[in-house]
Motif scaffolding. Structure first.
Motif, short mmCIF file in Angstrom:
data_model
loop_
_atom_site.label_atom_id
_atom_site.label_comp_id
_atom_site.label_asym_id
_atom_site.label_seq_id
_atom_site.Cartn_x
_atom_site.Cartn_y
_atom_site.Cartn_z
N ASP A 185 4.24 -14.76 56.43
CA ASP A 185 4.08 -16.09 56.08
C ASP A 185 4.38 -17.15 57.21
OD1 ASP A 185 2.85 -15.77 53.56
OD2 ASP A 185 4.78 -15.23 52.66
N LEU A 186 5.52 -16.82 57.81
CA LEU A 186 6.23 -17.80 58.96
C LEU A 186 5.07 -17.64 60.02
CD1 LEU A 186 9.98 -16.86 58.90
CD2 LEU A 186 8.69 -18.88 58.23
N TRP A 187 4.41 -16.61 60.36
CA TRP A 187 3.58 -16.74 61.38
C TRP A 187 2.22 -17.19 60.97
CZ3 TRP A 187 0.75 -11.48 63.28
CH2 TRP A 187 0.14 -11.71 64.24
N ALA A 188 1.83 -16.96 59.86
CA ALA A 188 0.61 -17.36 59.52
C ALA A 188 0.51 -18.98 59.02
CB ALA A 188 -0.09 -16.52 58.30
N LYS A 189 1.68 -19.37 58.78
CA LYS A 189 1.77 -20.76 58.23
C LYS A 189 1.34 -20.83 56.57
CE LYS A 189 2.08 -23.42 62.37
NZ LYS A 189 1.92 -22.46 63.48
N THR A 190 1.78 -19.97 55.97
CA THR A 190 1.40 -19.98 54.50
C THR A 190 2.68 -19.77 53.72
OG1 THR A 190 1.12 -17.41 54.71
CG2 THR A 190 -0.76 -18.70 54.97
N ARG B 208 -0.82 -25.40 57.06
CA ARG B 208 -1.04 -25.91 58.32
C ARG B 208 -1.48 -27.42 58.30
NH1 ARG B 208 -5.13 -21.67 61.28
NH2 ARG B 208 -6.47 -22.82 59.71
N ASP B 209 -1.47 -28.15 59.30
CA ASP B 209 -1.58 -29.69 59.17
C ASP B 209 -3.03 -30.13 59.08
OD1 ASP B 209 1.07 -29.87 60.04
OD2 ASP B 209 0.52 -29.71 62.33
N GLY C 291 -8.00 -15.44 59.42
CA GLY C 291 -6.89 -15.37 60.66
C GLY C 291 -5.57 -15.38 59.77
N GLN C 292 -5.26 -16.17 58.96
CA GLN C 292 -3.89 -16.37 58.43
C GLN C 292 -3.63 -15.23 57.42
OE1 GLN C 292 -4.92 -20.14 56.45
NE2 GLN C 292 -2.69 -20.69 57.34
N THR D 101 14.82 -18.86 54.41
CA THR D 101 13.85 -19.93 55.00
C THR D 101 13.83 -21.05 54.12
OG1 THR D 101 11.91 -18.70 54.25
CG2 THR D 101 12.72 -18.21 56.59
N LYS D 102 13.28 -22.12 54.65
CA LYS D 102 13.13 -23.31 53.74
C LYS D 102 12.07 -23.24 52.38
CE LYS D 102 12.38 -28.19 54.03
NZ LYS D 102 11.76 -29.26 55.01
N TYR D 103 10.89 -22.46 52.77
CA TYR D 103 10.05 -22.43 51.99
C TYR D 103 9.96 -20.88 51.23
CZ TYR D 103 8.72 -26.75 53.29
OH TYR D 103 8.62 -28.02 53.82
N ASN D 104 11.10 -20.22 51.40
CA ASN D 104 11.20 -18.70 50.99
C ASN D 104 9.88 -17.86 51.45
OD1 ASN D 104 13.23 -19.44 49.50
ND2 ASN D 104 11.83 -20.08 47.76
N GLN D 105 9.85 -17.96 52.78
CA GLN D 105 8.39 -17.11 53.36
C GLN D 105 9.18 -15.84 54.12
OE1 GLN D 105 8.10 -20.86 55.72
NE2 GLN D 105 5.98 -20.52 55.51
N ARG D 106 8.27 -15.12 53.96
CA ARG D 106 8.46 -13.74 54.84
C ARG D 106 7.91 -13.82 55.95
NH1 ARG D 106 4.52 -10.18 54.68
NH2 ARG D 106 2.63 -10.88 53.43
#
Length: 91
Positions: free
Chosen positions: A70-75, A25-26, A35-36, A62-67
């Motif tokens: 991870d995409l939803w939680a920004k991890t 996250r930013d 929450g994440q 995905t760019k960062y090999n996220q499932r």
């Protein structure tokens, strides 16, 4: 799983393979929030649906090999022993 992930940075399986879950996250911290972690595991059943096909397709495309979680939680899940990874810009 959520409590373990918050305290140690990953599930037992992650830690066995020197993997760590970090926030992208930013804000200026890589610490995972409740929450994440909750979001990551809420959609686990979708990631493993049909022999893990959805999870595999997302990780490969995905760019960062996220499932999905991870995409939803920004991890992202990173190798904690590899100092040359791209994730260093998030930490």
């Amino acid at each position: 799983m959520i409590g373990f992930e918050l305290k140690f940075g990953g599930t037992l399986g992650n830690l066995v393979f020197d993997l760590k879950v970090v926030s992208i996250r930013d804000n200026n911290t890589s610490s995972l929030t409740f929450g994440q972690s909750f979001k990551r595991h809420l959609v686990d059943i979708l990631d493993i649906w049909f022999f893990g096909l959805l999870g595999i397709l997302l990780i490969k495309n995905t760019k960062y090999n996220q499932r999905l979680g991870d995409l939803w939680a920004k991890t992202i899940v990173i190798d904690s022993t590899d100092s040359e990874q791209f994730y260093k810009r998030f930490v």
